[in-house]
Write a protein that holds these residues in place. Structure first.
Motif, short mmCIF file in Angstrom:
data_model
loop_
_atom_site.label_atom_id
_atom_site.label_comp_id
_atom_site.label_asym_id
_atom_site.label_seq_id
_atom_site.Cartn_x
_atom_site.Cartn_y
_atom_site.Cartn_z
N LYS A 563 27.70 -63.90 -14.80
CA LYS A 563 29.07 -63.98 -14.31
C LYS A 563 29.74 -65.32 -14.65
O LYS A 563 30.95 -65.37 -14.89
CB LYS A 563 29.11 -63.75 -12.80
N PHE A 564 28.95 -66.40 -14.65
CA PHE A 564 29.53 -67.74 -14.80
C PHE A 564 28.95 -68.44 -16.03
O PHE A 564 27.75 -68.38 -16.29
CB PHE A 564 29.23 -68.60 -13.56
N ASP A 565 29.81 -69.14 -16.74
CA ASP A 565 29.33 -69.96 -17.85
C ASP A 565 29.40 -71.45 -17.51
O ASP A 565 29.12 -72.30 -18.34
CB ASP A 565 30.09 -69.67 -19.14
N ALA A 582 14.76 -77.06 -12.79
CA ALA A 582 14.19 -75.71 -12.74
C ALA A 582 15.21 -74.68 -13.20
O ALA A 582 14.87 -73.72 -13.92
CB ALA A 582 13.73 -75.40 -11.31
N VAL A 583 16.48 -74.86 -12.82
CA VAL A 583 17.53 -73.94 -13.24
C VAL A 583 17.76 -74.03 -14.75
O VAL A 583 17.91 -73.01 -15.44
CB VAL A 583 18.84 -74.22 -12.47
N VAL A 584 17.76 -75.25 -15.28
CA VAL A 584 17.93 -75.44 -16.72
C VAL A 584 16.77 -74.79 -17.48
O VAL A 584 16.97 -74.14 -18.53
CB VAL A 584 18.03 -76.95 -17.07
N LYS A 593 23.31 -68.97 -22.03
CA LYS A 593 24.14 -70.07 -22.49
C LYS A 593 25.18 -70.41 -21.44
O LYS A 593 25.66 -69.54 -20.72
CB LYS A 593 24.82 -69.72 -23.81
N GLY A 594 25.51 -71.65 -21.37
CA GLY A 594 26.52 -72.08 -20.41
C GLY A 594 26.42 -73.57 -20.19
O GLY A 594 25.48 -74.23 -20.62
N GLN A 595 27.40 -74.10 -19.51
CA GLN A 595 27.44 -75.52 -19.20
C GLN A 595 26.84 -75.73 -17.82
O GLN A 595 27.32 -75.16 -16.83
CB GLN A 595 28.89 -76.03 -19.24
N ILE A 596 25.80 -76.54 -17.74
CA ILE A 596 25.13 -76.80 -16.47
C ILE A 596 25.20 -78.29 -16.18
O ILE A 596 24.76 -79.11 -17.00
CB ILE A 596 23.66 -76.34 -16.49
#
Length: 643
Positions: A563-565, A582-584, A593-596
């Protein structure tokens, strides 16, 4: 607030000024120093009773020793306020433990008189021995090396290891045992009873005093006098105490017990000990809280009482008309009793912090099922593992920063053997005014990498109760850790019926668009505050309370990444290797893919201050979350508002 010092103390800026005084003036110095500590701590807060108990010892040490050439090492530092005042910091002592002020513990970068940074107990003998060996190696055998260790700290394994080593080095080392029968709570264990036997043996103390004059005569007999004195002294101790002296068995010369509040006798004894070679131990009997009657009577309460009226003794507390949430530690303390009433397999364990972690509630209600094992984190972990092998369910409560000391045991004795020890990590995250030695920055990272380990953190009191309830329901295949911070939670109505939480499952706190905020633990409440302000400005982030850093809720994370990038992770722990990492890792493994953006404690040593000050400094309070959301999103137009 700066406080005015007494007439003599105001003229002492460094120990050299103290040594310029006549010995007859030292009693007045002690009186003024004790009064100054009371005055400052009553209006500025800090640790209290421990430093009052060593005023005379502090003055005597700096009077006799040539500090900083002679090396003085304090154990822990609760007892070092007088030392700080006498070593160039009286004028700034009112900033003690305040944000950007001086540290509440000895700190090498703060003063050359602080020879070793301390905060965790039982390190002084090892450090002083290292200094003594180094001095001998450099040909500086005239240098004195003194470790001042409390009897509570002597229960830590490191102290025994250091004594064992020091006994064979024959280095110029003096260990001063500050024997007041207290750490924060009353001391426990066989060593305490042994020291009590020595210090209260009337026959030994009376006979020792009677023969002292005889020994002085013997010292005039010639070159063999020293050996004769040693043999007679050893015979007295062995015969009258009906056992060999523990310290002398480790090849330490034992002296004492002496009155730790007799300044003139302390000066004489310390002067004599300077000329006796090899490892020595001076046993000083002191009273924690000495000079302040209320602290003498209730030493645990007055260890660090906060602000108080020095005349009436009334401890000042912020009174609110509204009911206040409880401290997380008290939620633990009451909840473990509730659970133990339902499950007779539950046991409670703490290394010397029963009042600090509130296990004292269980110790009072169920004294045969709750254990204070002394300042011995390694033992606490393996003792808990031993209980678990027999089908019991140990709740081992250790402050996050102290858990570092039991790390090998967590891996070797609990995780590898898949033993269901429940580790409750109090003071997780930024600990506040105690500073870098007490911040619980690393537990998510160092527990997350251990196989068979569950790593969890509640966002509020109800979740803490439910995680504790969940942990004891069954064997989850290994140890189960629950971390929570120092201080209050957010719920007044927190004693709700228990509910099982599925291990590895998070929850959605609020829905939103454009960006997702993922939090773990109490710091999620900062995200809640941030989102209220963001919504008012037209931003609508979603918020997820993940609860578990291991195992991660992979199903929930998959939905979030679909849902989110743009994602922000927030944790009250180190960024490197923590929850955000851990999320990365999950995103990389699943090729999302997305900006974290990860918010948390950066890769640096965070100094002392209030929690909210340090959250802001580290960039993960509500304001920082707002700024990061705005930096990563474009506000949506809402009714009547343009973001």
């Amino acid at each position: 607030m700066e406080v005015q010092a007494g007439e003599l103390l105001s003229k002492i800026n460094y120990p050299s000024d103290l040594r310029a005084l006549d010995e007859k003036q030292l009693e007045e110095v002690c009186k003024e120093l004790r009064a100054y500590i009371i005055d400052v701590v009553s209006v500025n807060g800090g640790h209290f009773a421990a430093s009052l108990g060593v005023v005379e010892l502090t003055v005597a040490l700096h009077y006799v020793l040539n500090t900083p050439y002679d090396k003085l090492v304090w154990d822990v530092g609760h007892q070092a306020y007088g030392h700080k005042i006498l070593t160039g910091r009286r004028g700034i002592f009112h900033t003690n433990r305040l944000y950007h002020g001086i540290s509440g513990f000895p700190k090498r970068s703060e003063s050359e008189f602080d020879t070793f940074g301390v905060g965790h107990s039982s390190t002084s003998i090892s450090a002083a021995l290292g200094m003594a060996v180094a001095s001998h190696y450099k040909g500086e055998d005239d240098r004195q090396h003194v470790a001042v260790i409390g009897d509570g700290s002597m229960t830590g394994g490191m102290a025994f290891e250091a004594l064992n080593h020091a006994g064979i080095e024959n280095s110029n080392l003096l260990v001063i045992l500050n024997d007041n029968c207290m750490s924060i709570d009353p001391n426990v264990g066989a060593l305490k009873e042994y020291l009590t036997d020595i210090s209260t043996s009337k026959s030994y103390n009376r006979f020792r005093d009677d023969v002292s004059a005889v020994l002085m005569k013997i010292s005039e007999l010639g070159p063999n006098a020293h050996e004769i004195v040693k043999k007679i002294e050893k015979g007295i101790k062995g015969t009258l105490l009906k056992r060999s002296n523990f310290f002398e068995a480790l090849k330490f010369r034992y002296f004492g017990p002496v009155d730790g509040h007799d300044i003139h006798h302390l000066v004489k004894v310390l002067e004599d000990l300077k000329h006796i070679p090899g490892p020595k131990l001076l046993h000083c009997v002191t009273l924690k809280g000495k000079g302040y009657a209320l602290a003498e009577k209730d030493q645990t309460k007055w260890h660090a009482p906060g602000l108080f009226d020095k005349i009436t003794g009334e401890i000042k507390k912020v009174v609110s008309e509204k009911p206040q949430p409880p401290k997380y530690q008290d939620v633990f303390g009451h909840t473990i009793v509730e659970l133990a009433e339902q499950n007779d397999k539950i046991m409670g364990i703490t290394p010397a912090m029963p009042s600090g972690c509130s296990l004292n509630i269980m110790m009072k209600a169920m004294p045969n099922r709750a254990f204070d094992v002394g300042i011995a984190e390694q033992h606490a972990v393996t003792f808990s593992a031993g209980l678990a092998t027999q089908g019991l369910i140990p709740f081992c409560n250790i402050y996050s920063s102290f858990m570092q000391r039991g790390y090998d045991q967590v891996i070797h004795d609990a995780a590898i053997q898949k033993l269901p020890v429940v580790f409750c990590l109090d003071r997780a995250g930024i600990a506040g005014a105690d500073g870098p030695t007490h911040h619980g920055a690393y537990d998510i990272a160092f527990f997350r990498c251990i196989p068979n380990m569950i790593v969890s953190a509640p966002m509020n009191e109800e979740e803490l109760r439910n995680l504790m309830y969940t942990a004891q329901l069954k064997n989850h295949g290994g140890p189960f850790s629950i971390r929570y911070p120092r201080g209050k939670g957010v719920m007044v109505d927190w004693q709700r019926p228990f509910k099982e939480i599925e291990v590895g499952k998070g929850r959605k706190v609020s829905d939103g668009e454009d960006i997702a905020i993922l939090t773990i633990g109490h710091i999620g409440n900062e995200a809640v505050k941030a989102i209220i302000d963001l919504n008012a400005e037209g931003y609508h982030p979603a918020h997820y309370d993940m609860r578990f850093a291991k195992p991660l809720d992979q199903a929930l994370l998959s939905d979030i990444f679909k849902k989110f990038d743009k994602i922000i992770t927030v944790e009250d722990g180190c960024i490197l290797g923590g929850f955000g990492s851990a999320v990365v890792e999950f995103a990389a493994d699943e090729i999302y893919k997305g900006q974290i953006c990860r918010l948390g404690i950066p890769d640096l040593v965070v100094e002392h201050g209030e929690q909210h000050e340090l959250w802001a400094e580290c960039g993960y309070d509500s304001k920082a979350i707002i700024e990061q959301v705005k930096a990563m999103t474009v506000a949506r137009v809402t009714k009547g508002m343009v973001g």
